[in-house]
Every structure is written in C-alpha cells, then in structure tokens.
Design a protein around this motif. Sequence first.
Motif, PDB file in Angstrom:
ATOM      1  N   UNK A  73      27.069 -14.167 -22.658  1.00 45.02           N
ATOM      2  CA  UNK A  73      26.389 -15.296 -21.813  1.00 45.02           C
ATOM      3  C   UNK A  73      26.765 -16.721 -22.668  1.00 45.02           C
ATOM      4  N   UNK A  74      27.470 -16.547 -24.139  1.00 46.95           N
ATOM      5  CA  UNK A  74      27.270 -17.439 -24.643  1.00 46.95           C
ATOM      6  C   UNK A  74      29.283 -17.947 -24.785  1.00 46.95           C
ATOM      7  N   UNK A  75      30.017 -17.053 -23.781  1.00 42.93           N
ATOM      8  CA  UNK A  75      30.802 -16.916 -23.654  1.00 42.93           C
ATOM      9  C   UNK A  75      30.985 -18.278 -21.978  1.00 42.93           C
ATOM     10  N   UNK A  76      29.872 -17.917 -21.129  1.00 45.67           N
ATOM     11  CA  UNK A  76      29.675 -18.129 -20.251  1.00 45.67           C
ATOM     12  C   UNK A  76      29.638 -19.801 -20.197  1.00 45.67           C
ATOM     13  N   UNK A  77      28.176 -20.130 -21.016  1.00 43.12           N
ATOM     14  CA  UNK A  77      27.480 -20.920 -21.080  1.00 43.12           C
ATOM     15  C   UNK A  77      28.746 -22.594 -21.564  1.00 43.12           C
ATOM     16  N   UNK A  78      29.368 -21.584 -23.407  1.00 42.23           N
ATOM     17  CA  UNK A  78      30.102 -22.318 -23.764  1.00 42.23           C
ATOM     18  C   UNK A  78      31.391 -23.035 -23.119  1.00 42.23           C
ATOM     19  N   UNK A  79      31.665 -22.567 -22.277  1.00 42.07           N
ATOM     20  CA  UNK A  79      32.698 -23.009 -21.312  1.00 42.07           C
ATOM     21  C   UNK A  79      31.823 -23.701 -19.771  1.00 42.07           C
ATOM     22  N   UNK A  80      31.206 -23.787 -19.657  1.00 38.91           N
ATOM     23  CA  UNK A  80      30.431 -24.846 -18.154  1.00 38.91           C
ATOM     24  C   UNK A  80      30.110 -26.139 -19.033  1.00 38.91           C
ATOM     25  N   UNK A  81      30.069 -26.428 -20.500  1.00 44.71           N
ATOM     26  CA  UNK A  81      29.421 -26.817 -21.094  1.00 44.71           C
ATOM     27  C   UNK A  81      31.126 -27.804 -21.735  1.00 44.71           C
ATOM     28  N   UNK A  82      31.592 -27.410 -22.006  1.00 52.07           N
ATOM     29  CA  UNK A  82      33.167 -27.830 -21.711  1.00 52.07           C
ATOM     30  C   UNK A  82      33.672 -28.559 -20.900  1.00 52.07           C
ATOM     31  N   UNK A  83      33.609 -27.589 -19.823  1.00 50.44           N
ATOM     32  CA  UNK A  83      33.253 -28.286 -18.276  1.00 50.44           C
ATOM     33  C   UNK A  83      32.968 -29.576 -17.991  1.00 50.44           C
ATOM     34  N   UNK A  91      42.912 -16.461 -20.331  1.00 50.36           N
ATOM     35  CA  UNK A  91      43.203 -17.741 -20.173  1.00 50.36           C
ATOM     36  C   UNK A  91      43.250 -18.932 -20.850  1.00 50.36           C
ATOM     37  N   UNK A  92      43.763 -19.941 -21.608  1.00 51.80           N
ATOM     38  CA  UNK A  92      43.131 -21.037 -22.619  1.00 51.80           C
ATOM     39  C   UNK A  92      42.594 -22.113 -22.237  1.00 51.80           C
ATOM     40  N   UNK A  93      41.974 -22.043 -20.986  1.00 52.20           N
ATOM     41  CA  UNK A  93      41.328 -22.360 -20.566  1.00 52.20           C
ATOM     42  C   UNK A  93      39.942 -22.455 -20.374  1.00 52.20           C
ATOM     43  N   UNK A  94      39.565 -21.504 -20.718  1.00 53.04           N
ATOM     44  CA  UNK A  94      38.710 -20.604 -21.098  1.00 53.04           C
ATOM     45  C   UNK A  94      38.453 -19.844 -22.575  1.00 53.04           C
ATOM     46  N   UNK A  95      39.655 -20.402 -23.232  1.00 54.25           N
ATOM     47  CA  UNK A  95      39.440 -19.637 -24.743  1.00 54.25           C
ATOM     48  C   UNK A  95      39.927 -20.736 -26.075  1.00 54.25           C
ATOM     49  N   UNK A  96      39.031 -21.827 -25.717  1.00 57.49           N
ATOM     50  CA  UNK A  96      39.015 -22.974 -26.576  1.00 57.49           C
ATOM     51  C   UNK A  96      37.879 -23.091 -27.747  1.00 57.49           C
ATOM     52  N   UNK A  97      38.799 -23.531 -29.095  1.00 57.23           N
ATOM     53  CA  UNK A  97      37.909 -23.367 -30.176  1.00 57.23           C
ATOM     54  C   UNK A  97      36.432 -23.103 -30.208  1.00 57.23           C
ATOM     55  N   UNK A  98      35.946 -24.385 -29.427  1.00 63.73           N
ATOM     56  CA  UNK A  98      34.726 -24.219 -29.193  1.00 63.73           C
ATOM     57  C   UNK A  98      34.105 -22.961 -29.113  1.00 63.73           C
ATOM     58  N   UNK A  99      34.571 -22.142 -28.201  1.00 58.45           N
ATOM     59  CA  UNK A  99      34.734 -21.218 -27.283  1.00 58.45           C
ATOM     60  C   UNK A  99      34.279 -19.998 -28.702  1.00 58.45           C
ATOM     61  N   UNK A 100      36.089 -20.131 -29.049  1.00 60.50           N
ATOM     62  CA  UNK A 100      36.130 -18.869 -29.984  1.00 60.50           C
ATOM     63  C   UNK A 100      35.175 -19.174 -31.098  1.00 60.50           C
ATOM     64  N   UNK A 101      35.180 -19.896 -31.537  1.00 59.69           N
ATOM     65  CA  UNK A 101      33.464 -20.681 -32.450  1.00 59.69           C
ATOM     66  C   UNK A 101      32.049 -19.402 -32.120  1.00 59.69           C
ATOM     67  N   UNK A 102      31.626 -20.237 -31.330  1.00 61.04           N
ATOM     68  CA  UNK A 102      30.132 -19.808 -30.393  1.00 61.04           C
ATOM     69  C   UNK A 102      30.213 -18.338 -29.915  1.00 61.04           C
ATOM     70  N   UNK A 103      31.526 -17.829 -29.149  1.00 56.42           N
ATOM     71  CA  UNK A 103      31.543 -16.212 -29.081  1.00 56.42           C
ATOM     72  C   UNK A 103      30.856 -15.271 -30.534  1.00 56.42           C
ATOM     73  N   UNK A 104      31.549 -15.462 -31.312  1.00 59.30           N
ATOM     74  CA  UNK A 104      32.212 -15.068 -33.076  1.00 59.30           C
ATOM     75  C   UNK A 104      31.390 -14.756 -33.644  1.00 59.30           C
ATOM     76  N   UNK A 105      30.804 -15.972 -34.075  1.00 58.36           N
ATOM     77  CA  UNK A 105      29.739 -16.581 -34.412  1.00 58.36           C
ATOM     78  C   UNK A 105      28.044 -15.658 -33.385  1.00 58.36           C
TER      79      UNK A 105
END
Length: 428
Positions: free
Chosen positions: A415-425, A359-373
């Motif tokens: 781990x980065x996917x989870x942490x980035x989403x928690x920070x966004x929340x 879902x888009x709410x778990x896949x923001x631009x920040x999440x994309x960048x953090x997870x891909x990097x």
Amino acid sequence: MFILKKETREVLVTAFALFSLFFGAGNLILPPLLGNKSGDMWWLVTLGFCASAVLIPIMGIMAHAKLQGTIFDFGKKVSPTFSLVYSLLIYAISISLPSPRTAAVTHEMAIQPFFDTPPLLTSILYFSLVFVFVINRSQILNILGKLLTPAIILILFLIIGTALFSYDFTFSETVFHNPLSEGILEGYQTFDAIGAVVVGGVIIISINLKKKEATYKEKKILIRRAGWLAGLSLFLIYAGLIVTGAIMHGEFSADISRTALLSGISTKTLGGTANLFLSILVSLACFTTAVGIVTGTADFIKYRFHDSQPVYLTTAILGCVLGVIMGQFNVGYIIAVALPALMFIYPITIVLIILNIVPDKFASEKVFKAVVITTIIFSIPDFLGSIGFTETLSNVQFFIPLSPYSLGWVLPAVVVFIITNLLNKKKS
C-alpha cells in the motif's frame, strides 16, 4: 551453430555457479520434514517454501545484475547509514546462525551416527579447520565445491526418483493450520535471500571479468537466463524432497529430527552405503559454506577498516569462536533461535530485493525510505510474536492483515509503495 553452443555453454556454467551459491547443505534438511508434516497439503507448502527459498533469491540475483555492486548498494537509496547498519546486521546473523548450523548438521549426520563424541568437540575441531582455511584462503574449497554439488544433486535425484516410484501417493492429514505461510516461513531458514544479497555480487564480478567486451544488456540476458535455470533446478529438488517426505510419512516417528529424517529417507531408498556417502558429501559442503561465510564477513569488515589485515584476522577469530559456541547445539535449537532474527531481517531483505528490480521510476529514494520504514514497523509485531509475545499482541495483530500468519508487513508495504508512487506522480 558454434556461437549458439558457446552461448548455451555460458548460460549453463553461470547457472551452475548460481545453483552452487544457493545450494547449501543445511537447506537439504528443511524440505523433507516440511513435507512429512504437510501431508495432503504438500503442494501448497511447496509453493510457499519455493516462493521464499527460490523466487526471492533469484530475484536477488536479478537485482545484483542491475546494480552491479555489493550488499552495501542494496540499501543506499534509504541512506548510507541504514545500508551500513543493514550490512553489518546481515553479516552478524550469518556468522552467528547459518555458519554454526553447518557444524551442527555435520555432527548429526556424519559424526554422531558413528562416533560417541560430544558435539562441542566436533564444533571445536570443525571451526579450527575453518579458521585455517579462512586465513590461508585455499583454492581447494573451490575445486571441492565444483565436485561436491554435482555428486549431491545426483544422489538427491536418485533418492527422489526411487521414492516416487516405490511408494504410493497416499498422504496423511496436514498438521499445519496455514500450509502456505508455514512454507514461506520455513523458506526463511534457508537464508538464501540473504545469500543472494551477500554473495550474489561475486557472480556479477566473475561475469564482468570473463566478458569484458559484452554489453550491459548481453550480461543482463545471460544472468537472467542462468538465474531462472538455477531457480528451476532448486524448485525441482525442493519440491521433490517435500513430496518424498510427504509420501514416506508412515516410515518415521512424528518427533523425528530434520537430520535423522534425511538420513532415514536416504537409507530406505538407496541403502546404508549411499547414506554414508551422502553424509560425507553434506559435511564437506557444509564446511565450504562455513568457510565462505566467515571469509566474506572478514572481507567486508576489513574493507570498512581500510584493508586492515589485523581486523580481518580478528573478525575471522570472532566468527570461528561464535561458530564453536553455537555449533555445539543441535540443529533444531539453532533453527528455533534463528527464527526471531529472520522474522525481522528477512522482510527488509525481500523489500530491498524487490525495490532494486522494479523500474527506477517506481523506486525513487522517497519510495525506498517509505516502504523500508513501513516494513520495519510492521515486522515488529511478527518479531515480538516469534519470541513469545503472541497473546500480548493478539489485539494489535487483529487489525493488521496477514499478521496472524506472521506476514503482517506485506500489505502495508504494498500500500505504501503504491501511495508514495502516486504522490510522486502528482508532484511531477
């Protein structure tokens, strides 16, 4: 009743198209040898192989259904520059490795057993014909593709069925230290996740043209049902070939090549005539795959250069020249050469596919960048290990979970996917 039949027919037609998309003839040579080596752990190897060669590619189609775009759209949330570099890298790998591999498979299965000619000659003639078809964009290949796939599937099910009923279910000990990860990594060699990203959009465009009045939800349901049906078919064939290789372990020498094993299994189950027929069908299917890869690459580069026909022609020539250079080598060598590239690009592709279906709410631009990097960084040790730096990296790999299995990117990305989403929340 008529509506139900029509819907069922649409699902079946779409599923067949998806199956044809993923069912490259080169993939056929991978499961039997994997099964031959897996022994009593064939079921665990099958799970690993099908995770990367079936599940991820089908998820790629689901991502295309959501995006309704092209390969460029998969990485746009990271950045347009990243997406362009990623797209170019994918196409460069495609024309340098899986495309030439089709020529090598053709030589080893259909030419070498009957004619004493060098592989270079096969490669030159093969890609000369590829070039002719790419330039003329003949529809003959589409017609051949529709006929070839059912014929190959029928022969394969006959081979698998004959083996299952003719041989005892006794297995040797596996030669793999980590059967699950070996299956996953061998699944990389199918290039099917890359295939889903590159040409999955063709299926979406076809559906949009045929069902212009259908809603987004109706199209998504059709693609989802067809995707899982195609995936189930792939799973049955891959699993069948793996277990066939496992139960026929005593029939062949330990150092047999992938193409020789597939031919040997075909001969022992159905006879020499069937093996000849299979070799011809596989060769034709390989040819259609090569034409598709070169054409797709040339189309993409042409589009980036404002629909320049000279650019299309130049790219087609380059793709065929690379095919000749690499296609003269044996299949085993091409697979070995492909491994480092796949160790780097496949994790990125898998992550992009997954991020595009959540879902888009778990896949923001920040999440994309953090997870891909993160994935890129933690794929580097696996990549370096695949080119011979295993001992040098042993200390580093010790601290990265799953790195000894060449899957060191998995847990850091999660781990980065989870942490980035928690920070966004928290920020929201």
